[in-house]
Design a protein around this motif. Sequence first.
Motif, short mmCIF file in Angstrom:
data_model
loop_
_atom_site.label_atom_id
_atom_site.label_comp_id
_atom_site.label_asym_id
_atom_site.label_seq_id
_atom_site.Cartn_x
_atom_site.Cartn_y
_atom_site.Cartn_z
N ASN A 1 0.63 -1.10 -0.13
CA ASN A 1 0.24 0.21 -0.15
C ASN A 1 0.81 1.23 0.28
N ILE A 2 0.51 2.50 -0.53
CA ILE A 2 1.23 3.56 -0.95
C ILE A 2 0.32 4.85 0.18
N PRO A 3 0.96 5.02 0.38
CA PRO A 3 2.19 5.24 1.24
C PRO A 3 3.01 4.80 2.10
N ARG A 4 2.06 3.38 2.56
CA ARG A 4 2.67 2.68 4.26
C ARG A 4 3.82 1.77 3.88
N ASP A 5 3.98 1.20 2.12
CA ASP A 5 5.08 0.28 2.26
C ASP A 5 6.04 1.06 1.06
N PHE A 6 5.87 2.27 0.78
CA PHE A 6 6.64 3.18 -0.16
C PHE A 6 6.03 4.15 -0.32
N GLU A 7 7.08 5.28 -0.67
CA GLU A 7 6.62 6.66 -1.54
C GLU A 7 7.26 6.46 -2.70
N VAL A 8 5.96 7.65 -3.56
CA VAL A 8 6.56 8.16 -4.89
C VAL A 8 6.16 9.60 -4.99
N SER A 9 7.27 10.04 -5.71
CA SER A 9 6.96 12.28 -5.86
C SER A 9 6.40 12.09 -7.63
N ASP A 10 7.20 10.97 -8.40
CA ASP A 10 7.02 11.42 -9.47
C ASP A 10 5.44 10.15 -10.09
N ILE A 11 4.23 11.05 -10.00
CA ILE A 11 2.93 10.95 -10.16
C ILE A 11 2.41 11.88 -11.92
#
Length: 565
Positions: free
Chosen positions: A369-379
């Motif tokens: 699950n985002i952002p629990r398990d990883f983060e991403v900024s370029d969406i």
Amino acid sequence: MRYSEILIPTLKEVPAEAEVVSHQLMLRAGFIKKLTSGIYTYLPYGLAAIRRVETIVREEMNRAGAQELMMPMVQPADLWQESGRYEKYGPELLRFKDRHDRESCLGPTHEEVITDIARRHFHSYRDLPVNLYQIQTKFRDEIRPRFGLMRGREFIMKDAYSFDVSDEAAEVSYRKMYTAYNRIFERCGLEFRCVEADSGTIGGSFSHEYMVLAETGEDTIAVCNECSWAANLEKAKVTLPEDDAKPVQQELVKIETPGKRKVPAVCEFLKIEPEQLIKTLVYLADGEAVALLLRGDREAEEIKLKNYLGVNEIRLADDKEIFDATGVPSGYLGPVDIKIRLLADQEVVSMANSAVGANEKNFHLQNVNIPRDFEVSDIADFRQLTENDPCPECGESLRLVEGIEVGHIFKLGTAYSESMKAYFQDGDGNELPLVMGCYGIGVSRVVAAAIEQNHDDSGIIFPVPLAPYQLTVLNLGLSDPEVNEAAEKIYSDLTDAGLDVFLDDRDERPGVKFKDADLLGFPLRVTVGKRFKENAKVEVRTRRDGRTDEIAVQELVSYITAFIA
Ligand code: ATP
Ligand code: MG
């Protein structure tokens, strides 16, 4: 026109060199004759179709206030050096030296020549606005000339150039062309869409392309089934549905997935649907590896990714490149603790409890699950639109079709006027660069596109406005004086009534005449045969739907006039 007097070298066989229908039919129907790669002679029947397009284009350009001129095809290199395009244009520009060793080129387009005219003649705001156009042969040394007139090296283009005092004024000129182009393609009787487009090498702020819809084209476009929205698939925006409430987040688990690398295999193994999986693609963007997250059942749209990253070149990495960049064998890559730049398609962000690669051979993670398990900024929107997506404009359904680009309008701005010093004086005496626009129509390509869109197994089905002749009269009674005379009289009466009439007066079997009439695509076929002697009627058949009527000779003109109106 009499068939016995016109040069129409029809062919029975489909020429092997022709891959697409329009090219095959143009060769079979004696439109064109190839001289050498991408260079054709327009034979009389083909030229007549081209002239139809030209007439419509000319009338609408004139109506929009543009003036016709004709510029030279041979252009001195120094003009192109001034604009900076002599180097930039690449090998499509055919360069050569004349006997005095002067560098020259064949015009692939005429911004330089027209800007030279503008700087000599438009000195004051009072001289503006101006729109100048020509219909002329262009030469582009295309790397892959193909499909006959669709992509020739020598071809006929209408090119227009507008000059204005300001951006706002240029916008008005642009809108006029936008309207004129819609009228032109409507009058041609073609199904088309206008789409927003990339500006390509000519540069400028924005542009629209006019696409004729067909079964084969060089571009795929998405069109709305309800409204007029259309876009090149490469640029078509995906709209996301309203966010549903997210399900409860499950606990992250790592699962052994031996040898399961591809989406279907992983899904089958984990007993999930591809919509529940996030795939991780690795691209080399100008050589740098980046990872893109996409829902399992989606296709990436590389152009969107390329534009987002602002790079020149983008391609999928191979297995070795993936391993070199991430230390993970392909098939097991995922977003959690990934070592390279991570981008995500907008859709991924709303996914929950997804499966992903574990960044370890033979393992996947479930319930990510985002952002629990990883983060991403370029969406952003990185995926291809599908027929299941809603229209971004009206929400209705979409379909994907092939399109042939027949026209292109650009807002050029001041790129050429500044590099070539084309300035005018405004009301306060300031020297300002002319604001330009340019507008092209591939006249010869329009004929190819029209055939691509309008044909059947027997041949061409000309839309009435583009047909070289609106009807053909088949004289089936050459050896019967009464029938023969009737056919001749019908031909001359219809011609006198102002119609463009073709007469098949050849000494050929009826079957041959019927076949050729279908192949050449006359919208109407009038058959004068033996039955004429019984009832003074002729058979009239429409090419498009095969409807056949028996019409009395004295009603023929009104019948035909009503049909072509
Ligand atoms: P394409 O992407 O098809 O190469 P382009 O962007 O190079 O087109 P423009 O420079 O905008 O084309 O030219 C204006 C119009 O001329 C195009 O919309 C197209 O209809 C036509 N055209 C361009 N190149 C060719 C060609 N090689 N053969 C026939 N028509 C062409
Ligand atoms: Mg091109």
